[in-house]
Design an enzyme around this catalytic site. Structure first.
Site, PDB file in Angstrom:
ATOM      1  N   GLY A 156      47.215  32.520  37.093  1.00 30.26           N
ATOM      2  CA  GLY A 156      48.604  32.616  37.555  1.00 30.26           C
ATOM      3  C   GLY A 156      49.502  33.290  36.541  1.00 30.26           C
ATOM      4  O   GLY A 156      50.687  32.954  36.425  1.00 30.26           O
ATOM      5  N   LEU A 157      48.924  34.247  35.806  1.00 27.75           N
ATOM      6  CA  LEU A 157      49.683  35.057  34.844  1.00 27.75           C
ATOM      7  C   LEU A 157      50.554  34.249  33.872  1.00 27.75           C
ATOM      8  O   LEU A 157      51.751  34.528  33.726  1.00 27.75           O
ATOM      9  CB  LEU A 157      50.556  36.084  35.589  1.00 27.75           C
ATOM     10  CG  LEU A 157      49.787  37.169  36.344  1.00 27.75           C
ATOM     11  CD1 LEU A 157      50.721  37.970  37.245  1.00 27.75           C
ATOM     12  CD2 LEU A 157      49.053  38.109  35.387  1.00 27.75           C
ATOM     13  N   ASN A 191      49.669  46.241  35.524  1.00 31.66           N
ATOM     14  CA  ASN A 191      48.808  45.342  36.303  1.00 31.66           C
ATOM     15  C   ASN A 191      49.277  45.361  37.752  1.00 31.66           C
ATOM     16  O   ASN A 191      50.242  44.699  38.105  1.00 31.66           O
ATOM     17  CB  ASN A 191      48.861  43.927  35.720  1.00 31.66           C
ATOM     18  CG  ASN A 191      48.013  42.951  36.517  1.00 31.66           C
ATOM     19  OD1 ASN A 191      47.389  43.327  37.502  1.00 31.66           O
ATOM     20  ND2 ASN A 191      48.001  41.703  36.084  1.00 31.66           N
ATOM     21  N   CYS A 243      49.021  42.059  40.754  1.00 30.86           N
ATOM     22  CA  CYS A 243      49.887  40.902  40.972  1.00 30.86           C
ATOM     23  C   CYS A 243      50.375  40.914  42.428  1.00 30.86           C
ATOM     24  O   CYS A 243      50.391  41.944  43.082  1.00 30.86           O
ATOM     25  CB  CYS A 243      51.038  40.895  39.977  1.00 30.86           C
ATOM     26  SG  CYS A 243      51.923  42.428  39.895  1.00 30.86           S
ATOM     27  N   LYS A 284      46.257  49.940  36.216  1.00 31.48           N
ATOM     28  CA  LYS A 284      45.033  49.156  36.436  1.00 31.48           C
ATOM     29  C   LYS A 284      44.905  48.819  37.912  1.00 31.48           C
ATOM     30  O   LYS A 284      45.783  48.200  38.505  1.00 31.48           O
ATOM     31  CB  LYS A 284      45.053  47.884  35.596  1.00 31.48           C
ATOM     32  CG  LYS A 284      43.770  47.080  35.765  1.00 31.48           C
ATOM     33  CD  LYS A 284      43.610  46.072  34.679  1.00 31.48           C
ATOM     34  CE  LYS A 284      42.379  45.217  34.887  1.00 31.48           C
ATOM     35  NZ  LYS A 284      42.369  44.090  33.961  1.00 31.48           N
ATOM     36  N   ILE A 307      37.873  47.963  37.102  1.00 29.87           N
ATOM     37  CA  ILE A 307      38.590  47.274  38.160  1.00 29.87           C
ATOM     38  C   ILE A 307      39.177  45.951  37.653  1.00 29.87           C
ATOM     39  O   ILE A 307      38.705  45.410  36.655  1.00 29.87           O
ATOM     40  CB  ILE A 307      37.656  46.930  39.367  1.00 29.87           C
ATOM     41  CG1 ILE A 307      36.445  46.145  38.864  1.00 29.87           C
ATOM     42  CG2 ILE A 307      37.230  48.188  40.108  1.00 29.87           C
ATOM     43  CD1 ILE A 307      35.508  45.607  39.928  1.00 29.87           C
ATOM     44  N   ASN A 308      40.159  45.458  38.383  1.00 30.21           N
ATOM     45  CA  ASN A 308      40.610  44.096  38.164  1.00 30.21           C
ATOM     46  C   ASN A 308      39.654  43.169  38.936  1.00 30.21           C
ATOM     47  O   ASN A 308      38.658  43.626  39.488  1.00 30.21           O
ATOM     48  CB  ASN A 308      42.056  43.931  38.645  1.00 30.21           C
ATOM     49  CG  ASN A 308      42.797  42.886  37.812  1.00 30.21           C
ATOM     50  OD1 ASN A 308      42.269  41.795  37.584  1.00 30.21           O
ATOM     51  ND2 ASN A 308      43.988  43.213  37.360  1.00 30.21           N
ATOM     52  N   GLY A 364      32.399  43.225  34.137  1.00 36.86           N
ATOM     53  CA  GLY A 364      31.021  42.784  33.926  1.00 36.86           C
ATOM     54  C   GLY A 364      30.274  43.434  32.784  1.00 36.86           C
ATOM     55  O   GLY A 364      29.045  43.354  32.725  1.00 36.86           O
ATOM     56  N   GLY A 415      35.894  41.787  29.171  1.00 37.48           N
ATOM     57  CA  GLY A 415      36.645  40.547  29.358  1.00 37.48           C
ATOM     58  C   GLY A 415      35.744  39.338  29.270  1.00 37.48           C
ATOM     59  O   GLY A 415      35.540  38.740  28.220  1.00 37.48           O
TER      60      GLY A 415
HETATM   61  C1  LIG Z   1      40.710  34.451  32.423  1.00 36.48           C
HETATM   62  C2  LIG Z   1      41.057  35.850  32.875  1.00 36.48           C
HETATM   63  C3  LIG Z   1      42.385  36.264  32.844  1.00 36.48           C
HETATM   64  C4  LIG Z   1      42.732  37.556  33.246  1.00 36.48           C
HETATM   65  N1  LIG Z   1      44.035  37.949  33.171  1.00 36.48           N
HETATM   66  C5  LIG Z   1      44.374  39.233  33.495  1.00 36.48           C
HETATM   67  C6  LIG Z   1      45.719  39.708  33.336  1.00 36.48           C
HETATM   68  O1  LIG Z   1      46.615  38.988  32.899  1.00 36.48           O
HETATM   69  N2  LIG Z   1      45.988  40.989  33.673  1.00 36.48           N
HETATM   70  C7  LIG Z   1      45.024  41.851  34.143  1.00 36.48           C
HETATM   71  O2  LIG Z   1      45.327  43.014  34.410  1.00 36.48           O
HETATM   72  N3  LIG Z   1      43.742  41.447  34.286  1.00 36.48           N
HETATM   73  C8  LIG Z   1      43.401  40.158  33.976  1.00 36.48           C
HETATM   74  N4  LIG Z   1      42.087  39.749  34.110  1.00 36.48           N
HETATM   75  C9  LIG Z   1      41.067  40.697  34.617  1.00 36.48           C
HETATM   76  C10 LIG Z   1      40.302  41.359  33.474  1.00 36.48           C
HETATM   77  O3  LIG Z   1      41.140  42.120  32.647  1.00 36.48           O
HETATM   78  C11 LIG Z   1      39.182  42.265  34.031  1.00 36.48           C
HETATM   79  O4  LIG Z   1      39.747  43.290  34.791  1.00 36.48           O
HETATM   80  C12 LIG Z   1      38.184  41.512  34.886  1.00 36.48           C
HETATM   81  O5  LIG Z   1      37.975  40.217  34.381  1.00 36.48           O
HETATM   82  C13 LIG Z   1      36.838  42.223  34.977  1.00 36.48           C
HETATM   83  O6  LIG Z   1      36.250  42.397  33.702  1.00 36.48           O
HETATM   84  P1  LIG Z   1      35.154  41.399  33.065  1.00 36.48           P
HETATM   85  O7  LIG Z   1      34.074  41.236  34.086  1.00 36.48           O
HETATM   86  O8  LIG Z   1      34.696  42.073  31.809  1.00 36.48           O
HETATM   87  O9  LIG Z   1      35.857  40.112  32.811  1.00 36.48           O
HETATM   88  C14 LIG Z   1      41.721  38.448  33.715  1.00 36.48           C
HETATM   89  C15 LIG Z   1      40.389  38.018  33.758  1.00 36.48           C
HETATM   90  C16 LIG Z   1      40.041  36.731  33.343  1.00 36.48           C
HETATM   91  C17 LIG Z   1      38.594  36.323  33.400  1.00 36.48           C
END
Ligand SMILES: Cc1cc2nc3c(=O)[nH]c(=O)nc-3n(C[C@H](O)[C@H](O)[C@H](O)COP(=O)(O)O)c2cc1C
Ligand SMILES: Cc1cc2nc3c(=O)[nH]c(=O)nc-3n(C[C@H](O)[C@H](O)[C@H](O)COP(=O)(O)OP(=O)(O)OC[C@H]3O[C@@H](n4cnc5c(N)ncnc54)[C@H](O)[C@@H]3O)c2cc1C
Ligand code: FES
Lengths: 300, 254
Positions: free
Chosen positions: A71-72, A123, A126, A161, A187-188, A240, A261
């Site tokens: 929830g940001l 971002n 949202c 993004k 991707i997000n 991933g 991430g």
């Molecule tokens: C706990 C958590 C918090 C995240 N918060 C944000 C965020 O605030 N803003 C955003 O653009 N992406 C957010 N993401 C998405 C990550 O930046 C990323 O795009 C996504 O997790 C895929 O990458 P990964 O598989 O390496 O985690 C969040 C991901 C996780 C797991």
């Protein structure tokens, strides 16, 4: 042989960045991630006001990834100045922001520029202010407006993004390019849900969340491949990545750099060092001298 | 990974504290914690006060979520995530002194069991003392301090610790309790040239080392901690001074 790469004007000593939302809420944690081998760190997405986020449970593990609905949570742009001062002293920081509309995005991006961000990442995942659970980044016209407004407000590069929760991510990428955006990040998280049969209800307090980790990698790689064939601006791949082999998939699909991430949970901050070593080994074995030689080669 | 466990036992430890027992097959070390949840509460971190195949959490009722845990009965299902965190680093041949303040005894109980170390239990009053009988069974020697003198040593756990370190020779203090107590205990260890390991608390969301909301300086309490050694503690500017709220804002301890 070198791991140097560039995303447009931004030169990176190493191609892996910390993804937004991962240890990006405080100055000391961002400084630590850069010291651990990340080429840059993307901040937590910061908004105009302090926000506590959704109540716990807001995060859970599944077999091949994580589902979160944080929830940001963030301290708000005003107080984030203190964190940026510490982080920027340690290395390149990409300021991630989220807003309710184009004006708010522009204001926040301006503040990030003042704080010394090397670039700003919008971002677009949202929620849309108009509701219906839609994400801002699913509407090409809306995306264009936001990017145009932010471009008019800052001199630093503007990265958008993208959300994968849309019919065509390439169309959104094109909208970013047409609006003058400097790069796309993809991707997000994928919209997801986890139900507890024992409790007979969704686990997350928000019910829905975003899927990340190894489970989304193949979706992310495909998104980057698609974008590479449609846009000319640089692409940053995310989703991933846990090791060098995963990162190479993104690079060969067309990404100039990548973000990590979820893998920080198991691999810790050292995951960046491991990935860097793995990339060097691969480049040695397969005769590549630079990252740029490998970008997009899978499209040929 | 997350698991579901049926509650097999509930023990009342004090007027505001209960131990909830369940079978959970995950391997755990002393000092680790789990994220505990049932519908109708927030998911919250809880130290494992027993770490064998039968595990337990010991819950002090201080608010909505801990109150919800107090309403559970035998046969109810609990959702658990973990075990998470580093835990205490226990070595053979090291003479430990264990200090548990208030609900902090829950975290150090497995250490007492594993090492049989001398133990100090600190509480505000006689009726706030928890887990004394269990600790007594395993500790070589055990002493109590109460702030009001209603039982044992009249004073705080740090004063008692200084006294015991005069009488006996210890290598390392292992402690969990309110941060003010830990901070003064750490200072005492510095004075006395003793090593130490202390378990800290910060607001937790993911519990898995990702979100960065539980930072103390550049350390994640959920993953790099919750137990920190003397060297780590000595580098912290926020220890005993400030913590992050749920928005990530730095707030001073009141
Ligand atoms: C706990 C958590 C918090 C995240 N918060 C944000 C965020 O605030 N803003 C955003 O653009 N992406 C957010 N993401 C998405 C990550 O930046 C990323 O795009 C996504 O997790 C895929 O990458 P990964 O598989 O390496 O985690 C969040 C991901 C996780 C797991
Ligand atoms: C690693 C760790 C181990 C813990 N072990 C135990 C234990 O064994 N027994 C026990 O009784 N308590 C333990 N706690 C504290 C326990 O988590 C809080 O008492 C509980 O979260 C309070 O929730 P509440 O809704 O009842 O009270 P609230 O009124 O919501 O909160 C009271 C206070 O509890 C703390 N708190 C609330 N939510 C969280 C959260 N998500 N993460 C961390 N702190 C929070 C805050 O300081 C808050 O001010 C531990 C905390 C941590 C970090
Ligand atoms: S609670 Fe998320 S990193 Fe510790």
């Amino acid at each position: 042989m070198t791991l140097e790469t560039s995303v447009g004007r931004i030169e990176l000593e190493r191609p892996g960045m910390v993804a937004s939302g991962i240890m990006g809420e405080t100055g000391p944690s961002m400084a630590r991630m850069i010291a651990s081998g990340a080429g840059a760190v993307v901040t937590k997405s910061i908004g105009a006001e302090p926000k506590a986020g959704y109540p716990n449970p807001c995060f859970t593990e599944i077999k091949s990834g994580y589902v979160n609905a944080m929830g940001l949570p963030n301290p708000g742009i005003e107080l984030f100045a203190d964190e940026m001062r510490i982080a920027v002293a340690a290395g390149p920081v990409i300021g991630s922001v989220y807003g309710a509309d184009a004006d708010e995005f522009a204001m926040l991006a301006g503040r990030m520029e003042d704080y010394g961000a090397a670039a700003v990442e919008l971002n677009l995942s949202c929620p849309h202010a108009k509701g219906y659970g839609m994400e801002l980044g699913t509407d090409p016209e809306g995306v264009k407006q936001i990017v145009v407004a932010v471009k008019g407000a800052v001199d630093i590069p503007v990265w958008a993004k993208l959300t994968p929760n849309t019919r065509s991510i390439a169309d959104i990428g094109l909208a970013v390019q047409e609006a003058g955006g400097d790069a796309v990040v993809a991707i997000n998280t994928l919209k997801a849900m986890v139900i507890s049969p024992e409790m007979r209800k969704p686990v997350l307090s928000n019910k829905f969340g975003g899927l990340s980790g190894p489970a989304v990698r193949a979706v992310g790689v495909r998104a980057v491949y698609d974008l590479y064939t449609t846009v000319d601006i640089p692409i940053v791949g995310v989703g991933g990545v846990t090791d060098a082999h995963d990162a190479l998939q993104y690079i060969m699909a067309g990404a100039a750099a990548f973000q990590v991430g979820s893998a920080v949970a198991k691999g810790g901050p050292d995951v960046f060092d491991e990935i860097n070593k793995g990339l060097e080994r691969f480049m040695m074995d397969y005769g590549y001298k630079s990252i740029s030689e490998m970008i997009g080669v899978a499209n040929e | 990974m997350s698991n579901y466990a049926r509650i097999t036992g509930i023990t009342v430890e004090a007027y505001d504290t209960k131990t909830i027992e369940f079978q959970w097959d995950e391997k755990a070390r002393p000092g680790q914690f789990a994220m505990a949840w049932v519908p109708g509460m927030e998911e919250i971190p809880m130290s494992l006060s027993k770490i064998g195949r039968i595990k337990s959490i010991t819950v002090k009722n201080i608010g909505e979520s801990t109150n919800r845990l107090h309403q559970l009965t035998i046969g109810d299902t609990l959702r658990l995530r973990g075990p998470y965190g580093s835990g205490y680093d226990l070595k053979k041949g090291v003479k430990y002194l264990v200090v548990g303040g208030g609900i902090g005894v829950a975290s150090v109980l497995p250490v007492i069991k594993e090492t049989g170390a001398d133990t100090i239990i600190g509480a505000r009053t006689d009726k706030d003392i928890i887990l004394y009988d269990q600790a007594h069974r395993y500790a070589s020697d055990i002493w109590i301090s109460t702030d009001d003198g209603s039982r044992g040593f009249h004073g705080n756990a740090v004063e008692l610790m200084r006294e015991k370190c005069d009488e006996n020779r210890y290598d390392c203090v292992i402690a969990c309790g309110p941060e003010a107590m830990l901070y003064h205990l750490y200072k005492a260890c510095e004075d006395l040239g003793l090593d130490c390991q202390m378990s800290l608390e910060r607001h937790m969301k993911c519990g898995a080392g990702l979100c960065g909301c539980c930072m103390i300086d550049d350390q994640r309490v959920c993953k790099d901690g919750p137990v920190f050694n003397k060297e780590q503690l000595s580098g912290m500017t926020e220890f005993g001074v400030s913590k992050r709220d749920t928005c990530g804002r730095l707030v001073k301890f009141g």
